[in-house]
Design an enzyme around this catalytic site. Structure first.
Site, mmCIF file in Angstrom:
data_model
loop_
_atom_site.group_PDB
_atom_site.id
_atom_site.type_symbol
_atom_site.label_atom_id
_atom_site.label_comp_id
_atom_site.label_asym_id
_atom_site.label_seq_id
_atom_site.Cartn_x
_atom_site.Cartn_y
_atom_site.Cartn_z
ATOM 1 N N LYS A 5 0.814 -1.212 0.000
ATOM 2 C CA LYS A 5 0.000 0.000 0.000
ATOM 3 C C LYS A 5 0.853 1.270 0.000
ATOM 4 O O LYS A 5 0.382 2.329 -0.391
ATOM 5 C CB LYS A 5 -0.984 -0.033 1.164
ATOM 6 C CG LYS A 5 -2.042 -1.112 0.956
ATOM 7 C CD LYS A 5 -3.138 -1.080 1.984
ATOM 8 C CE LYS A 5 -4.303 -1.977 1.590
ATOM 9 N NZ LYS A 5 -3.977 -3.420 1.691
HETATM 10 C C1 LIG Z 1 -4.620 -4.480 0.964
HETATM 11 C C2 LIG Z 1 -3.865 -5.743 0.815
HETATM 12 C C3 LIG Z 1 -4.225 -6.730 -0.134
HETATM 13 C C4 LIG Z 1 -5.480 -6.622 -0.989
HETATM 14 O O1 LIG Z 1 -5.423 -5.611 -1.952
HETATM 15 P P1 LIG Z 1 -6.792 -5.093 -2.648
HETATM 16 O O2 LIG Z 1 -6.370 -3.929 -3.463
HETATM 17 O O3 LIG Z 1 -7.692 -4.697 -1.506
HETATM 18 O O4 LIG Z 1 -7.350 -6.204 -3.439
HETATM 19 C C5 LIG Z 1 -3.431 -7.856 -0.254
HETATM 20 N N1 LIG Z 1 -2.334 -8.030 0.512
HETATM 21 C C6 LIG Z 1 -1.957 -7.128 1.441
HETATM 22 C C7 LIG Z 1 -0.759 -7.394 2.273
HETATM 23 C C8 LIG Z 1 -2.695 -5.944 1.613
HETATM 24 O O5 LIG Z 1 -2.296 -5.060 2.547
#
Ligand SMILES: *Cc1c(COP(=O)(O)O)cnc(C)c1O
Length: 462
Positions: free
Chosen positions: A112
């Site tokens: 993120k």
């Molecule tokens: C947020 C997240 C996801 C999922 O991503 P999306 O965009 O919500 O599909 C997968 N793995 C981790 C470690 C995350 O923090």
């Protein structure tokens, strides 16, 4: 480029208004008015660009002249200067068929950061340009909060308040959020669950008077800037392999929760990146697996898993995909979302299901399969997967055909989810940045779970 809503009731707006609006005012999601199409020549001309140069090219297509090029370049350079790897998102070869795209080299060791470092700088830029204050309010089950706080800590013109369920996020996630001591950060540890936190946020945003008085902005994954930032690494990863002659068409495998990350991959595909198929990996919360396999979108029963960031029943970005599946027909999307609200399910006809399956394959990874993938790849390749990445890799093992090359997105560093990894007797050493968190003082306010409890805190803070 202008942005419109998937439900068709918002007059076209520019990029900056789109990122400030977050959720579209008609309840839909914002999408670009058209998707830029890249010729083979253009792709070739991008092939040797650095991550930052490539990001600048892609953002330019979607921002146009609303942000001058020199400013956009500075935003990009600042956003990725905080990453520990000089490639920003390096690709590691596991074997001939499988490469891992490591997206966790940012400040909080989760993917993120790629989007939220950029969004934080963008908010600061917009605040400066428009001489206005930006107050960010969000809820987190773990990764988003830490990453959003890192994206804006210490920045002028911005204050951020993040709600998390008290005692219900992993230790490392809690420390990442609460050891930040900048005056523009407020951590509220809510006496309740993540769902309680989300409900409070939703209701405060729905209180239009409160929202406007306090200039509230969102940071959740429906923000179009987050999607665009994530599109960059699909191109970058593809070029890493294409440059070495290792593939001319690839699969991407994506650990999926809210459908944001994989939607960014779908956008890359629509722009013309040679993607063979998008492998959608879920955990036991498999609404999206069932949609891709059967054409029915219907929440199931919540399951706790080792990959909590994917423990999602209703995927907030899914409506964007529906919009393209239905040929950019906002009336059809409005009808389908209305149906979902009324009946709790959407079922698509056979021709639409065929279109879904032309681009996607999906697999829901069971808890034990996830841990098996961690053990197997550690033993066989001496490579440690976090439980989210392990879902993507396990799905690849099921769904990639012989001779195909798959790039599996690694969305978190294994140190963030040591509790699960230890179940298989694997010991890891924490990176020094994470180790150091355990000695720092924590800053958080424990609060009750009513809207008024939170409002009282916000009014004092803002
Ligand atoms: C947020 C997240 C996801 C999922 O991503 P999306 O965009 O919500 O599909 C997968 N793995 C981790 C470690 C995350 O923090």
């Amino acid at each position: 480029m202008e942005y419109i809503s998937t439900r068709g009731q918002v007059a076209p707006i520019g990029f900056i208004d789109a990122i400030l609006m977050g959720l579209a005012d008609d309840g839909g999601l914002l999408v670009p008015q058209h998707i830029p199409q890249l010729s083979a020549d253009m792709l070739k001309s991008w092939q040797r660009l650095s991550y930052q140069e490539l990001a600048l090219e892609i953002f330019t297509l979607f921002v146009n002249d609303e942000i001058p090029c020199a400013d956009l370049k500075r935003l990009v350079d600042d956003s990725y200067a905080t990453f520990r790897d000089e490639d920003v998102t390096p690709v590691r070869r596991i074997n001939n068929g499988l490469h891992v795209l490591e997206l966790f080299h940012g400040p909080t060791f989760a993917f993120k950061d790629v989007a939220l470092q950029f969004l934080g700088n963008l908010y600061q830029y917009v605040s400066g340009k428009t001489n206005s204050i930006i107050h960010i309010l969000g809820a987190t089950s773990g990764d988003t909060g830490a990453s959003a706080i890192e994206g804006v800590r210490g920045k002028a013109g911005i204050r951020i308040c993040i709600l998390h369920p008290h005692g219900k996020v992993s230790k490392v996630q809690e420390l990442q959020m609460t050891t930040v001591d900048d005056a523009n950060v407020l951590n509220l540890a809510v006496d309740g669950t993540f769902d309680d936190c989300q409900r409070i946020i939703k209701e405060l945003f729905a209180d239009v008077d409160f929202k406007h008085r306090y200039h509230l902005r969102a940071i959740n994954s429906i923000n179009i800037a987050r999607i665009l930032a994530q599109t960059v690494y699909y191109f970058y990863a593809y070029f890493q392999l294409a440059n070495k002659g290792q593939a001319d068409k690839v699969n991407f495998s994506v650990p999926t929760g809210n459908f944001g990350d994989i939607f960014a991959g779908y956008l890359a595909l629509k722009m013309g990146l040679p993607i063979n198929k998008l492998i959608l990996a879920t955990n036991e919360n498999n609404i999206l697996e069932r949609f891709v396999r059967e054409g029915v979108y219907e929440p199931g029963e919540f399951r706790g898993t080792y990959s909590p960031s994917m423990d999602i029943q209703v995927a907030s970005n899914f409506e964007r995909y529906l919009y393209y599946l239905y040929g950019e027909d906002s009336a059809a999307v409005t009808r389908l979302m209305g149906q979902f609200k009324a009946d709790g399910r959407i079922a698509i006809p056979a021709d639409k299901l065929a279109a879904v399956q032309a681009d996607f394959a999906a697999y829901g990874v069971q808890n034990e399969e996830c841990l098996d993938a961690i053990s197997d790849y550690h033993a066989k390749y001496d490579y440690l997967l976090d439980p989210h990445t392990a879902c993507g890799v396990a799905a690849t093992d099921k769904l990639a055909d012989d001779g195909e090359v798959t790039i599996a997105l690694s969305t978190a560093h294994p140190a963030k989810f040591d509790e699960a990894i230890r179940l298989r007797g694997i010991a890891q050493t924490y990176p020094p940045q994470i180790e150091a968190l355990f000695d720092k003082p924590q800053h958080q306010t424990v609060v009750g779970g009513t809207n008024d409890d939170i409002k009282d805190q916000l009014v004092k803070f803002f």
